[in-house]
Enzyme design. Sequence first.
Site, short mmCIF file in Angstrom:
data_model
loop_
_atom_site.label_atom_id
_atom_site.label_comp_id
_atom_site.label_asym_id
_atom_site.label_seq_id
_atom_site.Cartn_x
_atom_site.Cartn_y
_atom_site.Cartn_z
N THR A 158 3.13 32.67 -19.52
CA THR A 158 4.27 33.01 -18.77
C THR A 158 5.32 32.23 -19.13
OG1 THR A 158 5.02 33.46 -16.69
CG2 THR A 158 3.50 31.77 -16.70
N HIS A 210 2.28 41.09 -8.90
CA HIS A 210 3.26 42.16 -9.25
C HIS A 210 2.85 43.47 -9.14
CE1 HIS A 210 5.84 38.74 -11.04
NE2 HIS A 210 5.87 38.80 -9.95
N ARG A 230 6.41 54.00 -19.66
CA ARG A 230 5.56 52.94 -19.92
C ARG A 230 4.12 53.15 -19.83
NH1 ARG A 230 6.26 47.81 -16.62
NH2 ARG A 230 4.94 46.55 -18.01
N ASN A 264 0.50 28.03 -23.42
CA ASN A 264 1.65 29.13 -23.84
C ASN A 264 1.56 29.11 -25.25
OD1 ASN A 264 3.10 31.12 -22.42
ND2 ASN A 264 4.63 29.87 -23.17
N LEU A 265 2.48 30.14 -25.83
CA LEU A 265 2.76 30.05 -27.10
C LEU A 265 3.90 28.88 -27.43
CD1 LEU A 265 2.03 31.53 -29.83
CD2 LEU A 265 3.94 33.20 -29.65
N ALA A 288 -2.73 32.76 -27.40
CA ALA A 288 -3.73 32.64 -26.10
C ALA A 288 -5.19 32.92 -26.71
CB ALA A 288 -3.52 33.84 -25.33
N ASN A 290 0.65 40.44 -14.57
CA ASN A 290 0.79 41.53 -15.28
C ASN A 290 0.26 42.90 -14.54
OD1 ASN A 290 1.26 39.79 -17.39
ND2 ASN A 290 -0.84 39.54 -17.97
N ILE A 291 0.61 44.06 -14.95
CA ILE A 291 0.33 45.22 -14.23
C ILE A 291 -1.05 45.97 -15.23
CG2 ILE A 291 2.53 45.63 -13.18
CD1 ILE A 291 2.95 47.74 -15.39
C1 BV8 Z 1 11.37 38.05 -4.84
C2 BV8 Z 1 7.05 44.17 -12.47
C3 BV8 Z 1 12.33 37.98 -2.38
C4 BV8 Z 1 5.97 44.73 -12.88
C5 BV8 Z 1 8.20 42.27 -12.20
C6 BV8 Z 1 14.31 32.30 -6.29
C7 BV8 Z 1 13.07 32.50 -5.53
C8 BV8 Z 1 12.89 33.60 -5.13
C9 BV8 Z 1 13.46 34.75 -6.06
C10 BV8 Z 1 14.33 34.56 -7.12
C11 BV8 Z 1 14.81 33.13 -7.24
N1 BV8 Z 1 15.61 33.33 -8.03
C12 BV8 Z 1 15.75 34.71 -8.43
C13 BV8 Z 1 15.00 35.25 -7.79
C14 BV8 Z 1 14.85 36.82 -7.99
C15 BV8 Z 1 13.87 37.35 -9.05
C16 BV8 Z 1 13.69 36.48 -10.17
O1 BV8 Z 1 12.98 35.60 -10.13
N2 BV8 Z 1 14.54 36.81 -11.03
C17 BV8 Z 1 14.59 35.98 -12.22
C18 BV8 Z 1 14.77 36.99 -13.28
C19 BV8 Z 1 15.47 34.71 -12.09
N3 BV8 Z 1 12.50 37.41 -8.11
C20 BV8 Z 1 12.35 38.53 -7.31
O2 BV8 Z 1 13.17 39.51 -7.23
C21 BV8 Z 1 10.80 38.64 -7.00
N4 BV8 Z 1 10.86 38.98 -5.58
O3 BV8 Z 1 11.60 37.24 -5.03
O4 BV8 Z 1 11.56 38.67 -3.54
C22 BV8 Z 1 12.06 38.69 -1.22
C23 BV8 Z 1 11.90 37.99 -0.10
C24 BV8 Z 1 11.66 38.33 1.16
C25 BV8 Z 1 11.55 39.83 1.25
C26 BV8 Z 1 11.71 40.47 0.23
C27 BV8 Z 1 12.25 39.96 -1.17
C28 BV8 Z 1 10.02 39.70 -7.52
C29 BV8 Z 1 9.64 39.53 -9.08
C30 BV8 Z 1 8.76 40.53 -9.35
C31 BV8 Z 1 9.43 41.33 -10.36
N5 BV8 Z 1 8.54 42.30 -11.19
N6 BV8 Z 1 7.45 42.89 -13.11
C32 BV8 Z 1 6.08 45.10 -14.37
O5 BV8 Z 1 7.02 45.96 -14.60
O6 BV8 Z 1 5.51 44.87 -15.20
S1 BV8 Z 1 8.76 40.69 -13.37
C33 BV8 Z 1 8.23 40.86 -14.81
O7 BV8 Z 1 8.34 39.23 -15.24
C34 BV8 Z 1 6.73 41.06 -15.02
O8 BV8 Z 1 6.08 41.14 -13.89
C35 BV8 Z 1 6.23 39.82 -15.75
O9 BV8 Z 1 5.01 39.49 -15.79
C36 BV8 Z 1 6.95 38.82 -15.15
C37 BV8 Z 1 7.14 37.37 -15.79
O10 BV8 Z 1 7.26 37.59 -17.19
P1 BV8 Z 1 6.28 36.81 -17.86
O11 BV8 Z 1 4.79 37.31 -17.58
O12 BV8 Z 1 6.37 35.31 -18.12
O13 BV8 Z 1 6.47 37.56 -19.34
P2 BV8 Z 1 7.67 36.78 -20.25
O14 BV8 Z 1 7.95 37.74 -21.40
O15 BV8 Z 1 8.94 36.23 -19.67
O16 BV8 Z 1 6.96 35.50 -21.12
C38 BV8 Z 1 5.89 35.80 -21.81
C39 BV8 Z 1 5.40 34.23 -22.23
O17 BV8 Z 1 4.31 34.54 -23.19
C40 BV8 Z 1 6.45 33.68 -23.26
O18 BV8 Z 1 6.63 32.12 -22.54
C41 BV8 Z 1 5.84 33.80 -24.65
O19 BV8 Z 1 6.04 32.46 -25.26
C42 BV8 Z 1 4.42 33.64 -24.30
N7 BV8 Z 1 3.58 34.39 -25.29
C43 BV8 Z 1 3.74 35.29 -25.98
N8 BV8 Z 1 3.16 35.68 -26.86
C44 BV8 Z 1 1.94 34.80 -26.72
C45 BV8 Z 1 2.50 34.02 -25.44
N9 BV8 Z 1 1.56 33.08 -25.05
C46 BV8 Z 1 0.19 32.89 -25.59
N10 BV8 Z 1 -0.38 33.76 -26.54
C47 BV8 Z 1 0.47 34.74 -27.08
N11 BV8 Z 1 -0.03 35.21 -27.95
#
Ligand code: BV8
Length: 249
Positions: A188, A120, A68, A215-216, A233, A103-104
């Site tokens: 997001t 993140h 990456r 959002n899109l 965006a 975002n990173i």
């Molecule tokens: C944690 C690393 C607990 C960096 C990432 C309930 C509560 C708490 C936690 C959980 C829960 N249920 C499940 C969990 C666990 C988990 C989770 O959420 N899982 C999901 C899949 C269900 N969460 C975790 O593990 C988090 N930690 O909860 O810890 C804890 C407590 C105590 C002690 C220890 C631990 C950690 C989450 C972070 C994980 N790391 N990334 C990297 O690699 O980049 S996550 C990853 O997803 C990225 O960071 C990313 O940014 C993030 C979110 O994604 P989006 O940014 O939304 O991107 P996506 O592609 O999904 O969407 C893009 C959007 O843009 C779309 O809607 C699209 O339509 C739109 N779009 C596209 N083009 C355009 C546009 N909009 C405008 N213009 C355009 N042109």
Amino acid sequence: MRTGDEANGLRRGGTIVVLTGAGISKESGIDTFRDADGLWSKVNVEDVATIERWHRDKKTVLDFSNERRAAFRSANIVPNAAHHALGRLQREWPGEVALVTQNIDLLHEAGGASRVMHMHGRGGLVRCMACGTVRESDADLFTHSRCADCGAIGELRPHIVWFGEMPLYMDEITAALERCDLFVSIGTSGTVYPAAGFIQIVRRRRPSARTIELNLEPSDGHSLFGETIYGPATEIVPAFVERLLSTAA
Ligand code: BV8
């Protein structure tokens, strides 16, 4: 589609919290995660972005992050109009603008934002799991990499938050959500927690705040927002910021 008119007339000097995701960087050439052509369509999250996998199989996790990093380096990635618009909002809004990103990439900073909370983590930083030191470094990491601070071998990892790890700045972010007058979610999918839960925090603990999704397309949590504005965006964010700055009461 609701028009975001509620953003108009926001009390000048009020507190704004902005949350961004991968969608804001898409038009700069960085893949999102969950779009059809997104990153997670090419690789299984559980294989490459969880703390559990790091403990079981560091090489796979480090290889993925090296790939990456190389992709970021090779593409000529520059901030787009949406990044610049948020930089302008931070400069010109006569109140607090807390900018939180999932975002990173460093495109918010390149677009003129000065205070960015990378919840993140962010690229260009390396953390040692033995001594906890975080250093600026864009070097690739391997299981034989050595920590310059404590000498540990194979304990260096990217300073990004994997699944199963606590995101950064959570206390600061939660405090800002609890006092904000406007919460704006941009680019997001509302899939990943705790970021996806910020809208619920605002609705529960700051019900007077206005909430807007830009959002899109509708995110998983779109129905929780008072207003929604859909489109690319680079079009909707500059227009939204212009309206906010020109019509604040
Ligand atoms: C944690 C690393 C607990 C960096 C990432 C309930 C509560 C708490 C936690 C959980 C829960 N249920 C499940 C969990 C666990 C988990 C989770 O959420 N899982 C999901 C899949 C269900 N969460 C975790 O593990 C988090 N930690 O909860 O810890 C804890 C407590 C105590 C002690 C220890 C631990 C950690 C989450 C972070 C994980 N790391 N990334 C990297 O690699 O980049 S996550 C990853 O997803 C990225 O960071 C990313 O940014 C993030 C979110 O994604 P989006 O940014 O939304 O991107 P996506 O592609 O999904 O969407 C893009 C959007 O843009 C779309 O809607 C699209 O339509 C739109 N779009 C596209 N083009 C355009 C546009 N909009 C405008 N213009 C355009 N042109």
